[in-house]
Design an enzyme around this catalytic site. Structure first.
Site, PDB file in Angstrom:
ATOM      1  N   ASP A  97       8.853  -6.478   4.902  1.00 24.62           N
ATOM      2  CA  ASP A  97       7.908  -6.616   6.007  1.00 24.62           C
ATOM      3  C   ASP A  97       8.624  -6.448   7.339  1.00 24.62           C
ATOM      4  OD1 ASP A  97       5.322  -7.557   7.239  1.00 24.62           O
ATOM      5  OD2 ASP A  97       6.606  -9.205   7.866  1.00 24.62           O
ATOM      6  N   GLU A 144       5.721  -3.376   0.526  1.00 21.66           N
ATOM      7  CA  GLU A 144       6.761  -3.966   1.380  1.00 21.66           C
ATOM      8  C   GLU A 144       7.966  -4.403   0.563  1.00 21.66           C
ATOM      9  OE1 GLU A 144       4.024  -5.677   5.071  1.00 21.66           O
ATOM     10  OE2 GLU A 144       4.645  -7.039   3.469  1.00 21.66           O
TER      11      GLU A 144
END
Length: 220
Positions: free
Chosen positions: A45, A116
């Site tokens: 992320d 992610e």
């Protein structure tokens, strides 16, 4: 690493040296393995956010608020899930039977997390530059679209607040002046521990919109 997943990763330009980290990146908690994707998703992320911010800075000359609006759209859960589908990720997620039967392979939350986590695995094994290049490759169709452009200021501010782990914006009418046919509303918008802005318009809706736009320009 199972052959189908290895072939799929090769199509993305990834040739794993350490199979285990990519297996971990593709494993949901429901699968029952010792390690799942959550830690890698946390890392990925951050890598995604920095890579997209760098790309936006390079390609755009807009103000900070405009760049923040596009960044929030481009790294949102919905966008990550869209990218996951575009690269064929759903076929390669390791899910427990119940989670798969419940449609986990098509869940925006799971797909967004796993894409992610894949970036986190790539960062650990291949470093930032190659992972940034991967992001630019698979995000290019969305970057070239109008994602995050011309969004309503109130929606943009709501997304910014959520993306920065802030409380939702609060709108308040400060004053109303003039006769009904020519009224002027002044509205204040506030986000706790960030700040406030005010704007005036001929109706409450336009005043809120202007206040949200001013807030994005000042703080985002």
């Amino acid at each position: 690493m199972w052959p189908e997943a290895r072939e799929w990763l090769a199509g993305l330009g990834i040739k794993p040296q350490d199979d285990a980290i990519y297996v971990e990146a593709l494993t949901h908690g429901s699968f029952g393995a010792k390690r799942d994707y959550e830690r890698l998703e946390f890392l990925g992320d951050r890598v995604l956010g920095l890579s997209i911010a760098d790309w936006l800075y390079e390609r755009n000359s807009g103000q900070e608020g405009t760049l923040s609006q596009r960044l929030n759209a481009l790294v949102s859960r919905q966008t990550c899930a869209l990218v996951a589908r575009q690269i064929g990720l759903p076929d390669h997620i390791r899910l427990g039977k119940q989670a798969r039967d419940d449609g986990g392979a098509e869940s925006d939350n799971i797909l967004g997390d796993v894409v992610e986590s894949l970036l986190g695995a790539s960062f650990i094994e291949r470093g930032f530059n190659q992972t940034r290049d991967l992001i630019r490759d698979i995000w290019e169709p969305i970057m070239s679209s109008d994602a995050g452009v011309s969004k309503h200021p109130k929606s943009a501010l709501q997304e910014w607040a959520a993306g920065n782990e802030r409380k939702p914006p609060e709108y308040e009418i400060i004053t109303r002046r003039g006769p009904d046919h020519a009224a002027q509303f002044t509205v204040r918008v506030a986000i706790k521990n960030v700040g406030t802005t005010e704007a005036t318009a001929s109706n409450k809706r336009e005043a809120e919109k202007a206040a949200a736009k001013a807030f994005m320009e000042k703080y985002a």
